[in-house]
Design a protein around this motif. Sequence first.
Motif, mmCIF file in Angstrom:
data_model
loop_
_atom_site.group_PDB
_atom_site.id
_atom_site.type_symbol
_atom_site.label_atom_id
_atom_site.label_comp_id
_atom_site.label_asym_id
_atom_site.label_seq_id
_atom_site.Cartn_x
_atom_site.Cartn_y
_atom_site.Cartn_z
ATOM 1 N N GLY A 286 -20.856 11.459 17.593
ATOM 2 C CA GLY A 286 -20.381 11.549 18.971
ATOM 3 C C GLY A 286 -18.889 11.364 19.092
ATOM 4 N N TRP A 287 -18.227 11.082 17.983
ATOM 5 C CA TRP A 287 -16.775 10.953 17.935
ATOM 6 C C TRP A 287 -16.314 10.990 16.491
ATOM 7 N N LEU A 288 -15.007 10.989 16.290
ATOM 8 C CA LEU A 288 -14.442 10.894 14.946
ATOM 9 C C LEU A 288 -14.214 9.414 14.664
ATOM 10 N N PRO A 289 -15.000 8.801 13.746
ATOM 11 C CA PRO A 289 -14.916 7.354 13.537
ATOM 12 C C PRO A 289 -13.537 6.907 13.061
ATOM 13 N N THR A 290 -13.207 5.670 13.404
ATOM 14 C CA THR A 290 -11.893 5.113 13.055
ATOM 15 C C THR A 290 -11.659 5.123 11.553
ATOM 16 N N ASP A 291 -12.673 4.749 10.762
ATOM 17 C CA ASP A 291 -12.476 4.690 9.317
ATOM 18 C C ASP A 291 -12.215 6.069 8.723
ATOM 19 N N LEU A 292 -12.767 7.109 9.309
ATOM 20 C CA LEU A 292 -12.483 8.451 8.824
ATOM 21 C C LEU A 292 -11.063 8.862 9.195
ATOM 22 N N ILE A 293 -10.613 8.468 10.393
ATOM 23 C CA ILE A 293 -9.217 8.720 10.770
ATOM 24 C C ILE A 293 -8.286 8.013 9.790
ATOM 25 N N GLN A 294 -8.604 6.753 9.476
ATOM 26 C CA GLN A 294 -7.790 6.003 8.523
ATOM 27 C C GLN A 294 -7.781 6.665 7.153
ATOM 28 N N THR A 295 -8.908 7.238 6.752
ATOM 29 C CA THR A 295 -8.987 7.923 5.466
ATOM 30 C C THR A 295 -8.080 9.144 5.444
ATOM 31 N N LEU A 296 -8.006 9.870 6.552
ATOM 32 C CA LEU A 296 -7.120 11.036 6.624
ATOM 33 C C LEU A 296 -5.663 10.609 6.506
ATOM 34 N N PHE A 297 -5.282 9.520 7.176
ATOM 35 C CA PHE A 297 -3.918 9.015 7.034
ATOM 36 C C PHE A 297 -3.668 8.528 5.602
ATOM 37 N N PHE A 298 -4.654 7.873 5.018
ATOM 38 C CA PHE A 298 -4.554 7.369 3.646
ATOM 39 C C PHE A 298 -4.245 8.511 2.675
ATOM 40 N N SER A 299 -4.820 9.674 2.910
ATOM 41 C CA SER A 299 -4.640 10.796 1.992
ATOM 42 C C SER A 299 -3.201 11.301 1.946
ATOM 43 N N LEU A 300 -2.392 10.953 2.946
ATOM 44 C CA LEU A 300 -0.993 11.378 2.937
ATOM 45 C C LEU A 300 -0.203 10.670 1.842
ATOM 46 N N ASP A 301 -0.591 9.437 1.507
ATOM 47 C CA ASP A 301 0.088 8.665 0.462
ATOM 48 C C ASP A 301 -0.888 7.618 -0.069
ATOM 49 N N PRO A 302 -1.791 8.017 -0.973
ATOM 50 C CA PRO A 302 -2.834 7.092 -1.443
ATOM 51 C C PRO A 302 -2.294 5.836 -2.109
ATOM 52 N N MET A 303 -1.075 5.874 -2.635
ATOM 53 C CA MET A 303 -0.546 4.700 -3.325
ATOM 54 C C MET A 303 0.114 3.709 -2.378
ATOM 55 N N LEU A 304 0.291 4.088 -1.107
ATOM 56 C CA LEU A 304 0.996 3.214 -0.173
ATOM 57 C C LEU A 304 0.299 1.874 -0.016
ATOM 58 N N VAL A 305 -1.031 1.890 0.123
ATOM 59 C CA VAL A 305 -1.745 0.642 0.347
ATOM 60 C C VAL A 305 -1.606 -0.285 -0.849
ATOM 61 N N ILE A 306 -1.552 0.269 -2.064
ATOM 62 C CA ILE A 306 -1.370 -0.558 -3.256
ATOM 63 C C ILE A 306 0.022 -1.181 -3.253
ATOM 64 N N ARG A 307 1.030 -0.358 -2.995
ATOM 65 C CA ARG A 307 2.409 -0.866 -3.017
ATOM 66 C C ARG A 307 2.612 -1.959 -1.979
ATOM 67 N N LYS A 308 2.082 -1.749 -0.777
ATOM 68 C CA LYS A 308 2.412 -2.709 0.285
ATOM 69 C C LYS A 308 1.685 -4.038 0.087
ATOM 70 N N PHE A 309 0.447 -4.030 -0.456
ATOM 71 C CA PHE A 309 -0.232 -5.307 -0.660
ATOM 72 C C PHE A 309 0.259 -6.030 -1.912
ATOM 73 N N LEU A 310 0.747 -5.281 -2.900
ATOM 74 C CA LEU A 310 1.411 -5.939 -4.029
ATOM 75 C C LEU A 310 2.673 -6.657 -3.549
ATOM 76 N N ARG A 311 3.428 -5.985 -2.701
ATOM 77 C CA ARG A 311 4.647 -6.603 -2.172
ATOM 78 C C ARG A 311 4.297 -7.783 -1.275
ATOM 79 N N PHE A 312 3.271 -7.634 -0.440
ATOM 80 C CA PHE A 312 2.881 -8.715 0.463
ATOM 81 C C PHE A 312 2.452 -9.954 -0.304
#
Length: 442
Positions: A286-312
């Motif tokens: 009935g909608w485009l779920p939030t986690d799927l939207i997040q997955t589409l954004f994730f695909s733009l730079d899959p390594m970003l989440v690794i870099r930012k949590f290593l730095r954090f």
Amino acid sequence: MAGRGSSVSANDGPPRPGPRPLPLYLTTAATTWLSSYASSAAWKQGSLDWKPGSKEAASSLRDQLAALEAARAAAEADPGAGASPGTSFEQAMDEEVRRRFGRFLDGIEVYRSHPYRRPADHPPVCWKEGATLLLDYGAVPEAASGPGGGLPVLVVPSLVNRGYVLDLTPQRSLMRGLAAAGFRPFLVEWGFPGEAERRFTLTDYVAGRLEGALEAVLTITGRRPPVLGYCMGGLLALALVQRRPRDTAGLALLATPWDFAADAPPVAAALPLAEPWLTAMIEAAGWLPTDLIQTLFFSLDPMLVIRKFLRFSELDPGGPEAAEFVALEDWLNDGVPLAAPVAREALFDWYGRNTPAEGEWRVAGRAITPERIDAPALVMIPARDRIVPPASARDLARRLPNAIQADVALGHIGMVVGSSAPKRAWSTLIDWLNDIPETASA
């Protein structure tokens, strides 16, 4: 709960469920580092030599590894020589993989349990329809001219993220910055789609909710506001200004796409192929779920989440930088789903068929045509934008007859919440707003 201006408060709630989607992030990190074992075998066996660009580097690396292994073997064979056998390459690699994965998990855990909570000093709601709210920032302490004074500005955020990125913290708030500069900004907060909104099209949002918010601003202030749109919200703002030219005083667009084929990321090119199964998923939910939207954004730079949590993981958890990271990450994980009709329009018409640039995007049956908008316009384009390619936004600047283009040396989110945003981005916007002619009576 901390008072306004505080960055940390007591953590009296459960750990955060994010970052979202957590299984995807954990799998990506594990796959990234575990692939080192297969890669090291390829280096040793010369399997990379087939690629001209890597042949020389692979050969050099293989020679270095052989020399190190030879030195280690010699030290083991003659302990009396005094040389330490050292650690083998495989042992060192295993230790490094464990260390990095451990730091990544530590960063996620510190984020999930961090005491920061968003201060609850929201401005008053001056209009409401369904899930959509209109927040009056002319009532916040930062408002230099007080309620009723100053040029009103109607601010339109994206539908896929909460609008409070424009008021992330008291120190990182474009809305409060506009209020402090003497304007009276009103922020549209779309809210979580209810039963009515789940059937909405983009026409319903523009010709229904946005026009309702505009009417509220006109009634409250008696003045025509310029309309400011951020990201996807810029497209909605553009449509509103075209539909209501006599009731709006200008158009400011921040990181707003138009030509979806210009420098499009690979994920956009894959959307037509994925349309059948994405459509089935959207229709079933009935909608485009939030986690799927997040997955589409994730695909733009899959390594970003690794870099930012290593730095954090290296930051002082009690410091202001860590609190700012958590505030932004909380917003990223606080997304809302897209109504099924809107999701189809955005994914398959905008991205898949490039309907805006092709002149085929319609709201209430009328084509949205930037060339027909005579209002003064400001198009701000962040040069380091990975979500909206600068070339996509520049096409919109070229089409608007009275547009000023401002290139900003920041990223998509950094232009509104970054530490240098007030100097590099907000100041340009404020100067432009100050130059809008005083012909704004409603």
